[in-house]
Design a protein around this motif. Structure first.
Motif, PDB file in Angstrom:
ATOM      1  N   SER A  53      30.347 -20.124 -13.083  1.00  0.00           N
ATOM      2  CA  SER A  53      28.958 -20.466 -13.365  1.00  0.00           C
ATOM      3  C   SER A  53      28.060 -19.242 -13.484  1.00  0.00           C
ATOM      4  CB  SER A  53      28.421 -21.400 -12.281  1.00  0.00           C
ATOM      5  OG  SER A  53      28.435 -20.758 -11.022  1.00  0.00           O
ATOM      6  N   ARG A  54      28.468 -18.108 -12.932  1.00  0.00           N
ATOM      7  CA  ARG A  54      27.643 -16.899 -12.983  1.00  0.00           C
ATOM      8  C   ARG A  54      28.240 -15.833 -13.889  1.00  0.00           C
ATOM      9  NH1 ARG A  54      24.557 -16.305  -7.425  1.00  0.00           N
ATOM     10  NH2 ARG A  54      24.254 -18.507  -7.059  1.00  0.00           N
ATOM     11  N   LEU A  83      26.857 -18.841 -17.643  1.00  0.00           N
ATOM     12  CA  LEU A  83      25.637 -18.065 -17.839  1.00  0.00           C
ATOM     13  C   LEU A  83      25.342 -17.947 -19.318  1.00  0.00           C
ATOM     14  CD1 LEU A  83      24.233 -16.788 -15.350  1.00  0.00           C
ATOM     15  CD2 LEU A  83      24.900 -14.598 -16.277  1.00  0.00           C
TER      16      LEU A  83
END
Length: 88
Positions: A53-54, A83
Motif C-alpha cells: 500500500s505504500r 501509492l
C-alpha cells in the motif's frame, strides 16, 4: 483503466524470475511458486499477503493461503503498488 490492466498483465507475463531464491515469510515454511498466467488457484483462506500500500509502480507480492483441502501454499506475483504517482 483497461490500458493499465493490460500493462500489468504484460509485465507479469514477461517479468524475469528475479525472486526465485525468496521464501515465504518465516511464519510459514512453504516454498513460493511463481504465478503463471492462467494458473488455477484454490484459495479458501488468505493467511498472509505482502503489504504494498505504500509502494508505487510494479512491485513483487506474495500471498500465502490455505486451499480447500487444508494445505498451505504461497504464490509470488507482481502488482501495482497502492501509492499513486499522480499529484493531487
Amino acid at each position: 483503466m483497461k490500458f493499465t490492466a493490460l500493462n500489468a498483465t504484460l509485465l507479469a507475463a514477461f517479468t524475469p524470475i528475479a525472486f526465485a531464491s525468496e521464501k515465504a515469510p518465516d511464519s510459514t515454511k512453504v516454498d513460493v511458486q511463481e504465478y503463471q498466467y492462467g494458473m488455477q488457484l484454490d484459495i479458501d483462506t488468505v493467511l498472509q499477503r505482502t503489504d504494498n500500500s505504500r509502494k508505487s509502480g510494479v512491485v513483487p507480492s506474495v500471498i500465502v493461503y490455505r486451499d480447500s483441502q487444508g494445505e498451505v501454499h504461497a504464490v509470488r506475483f507482481v502488482e501495482w503498488g497502492g501509492l499513486s504517482n499522480q499529484n493531487g
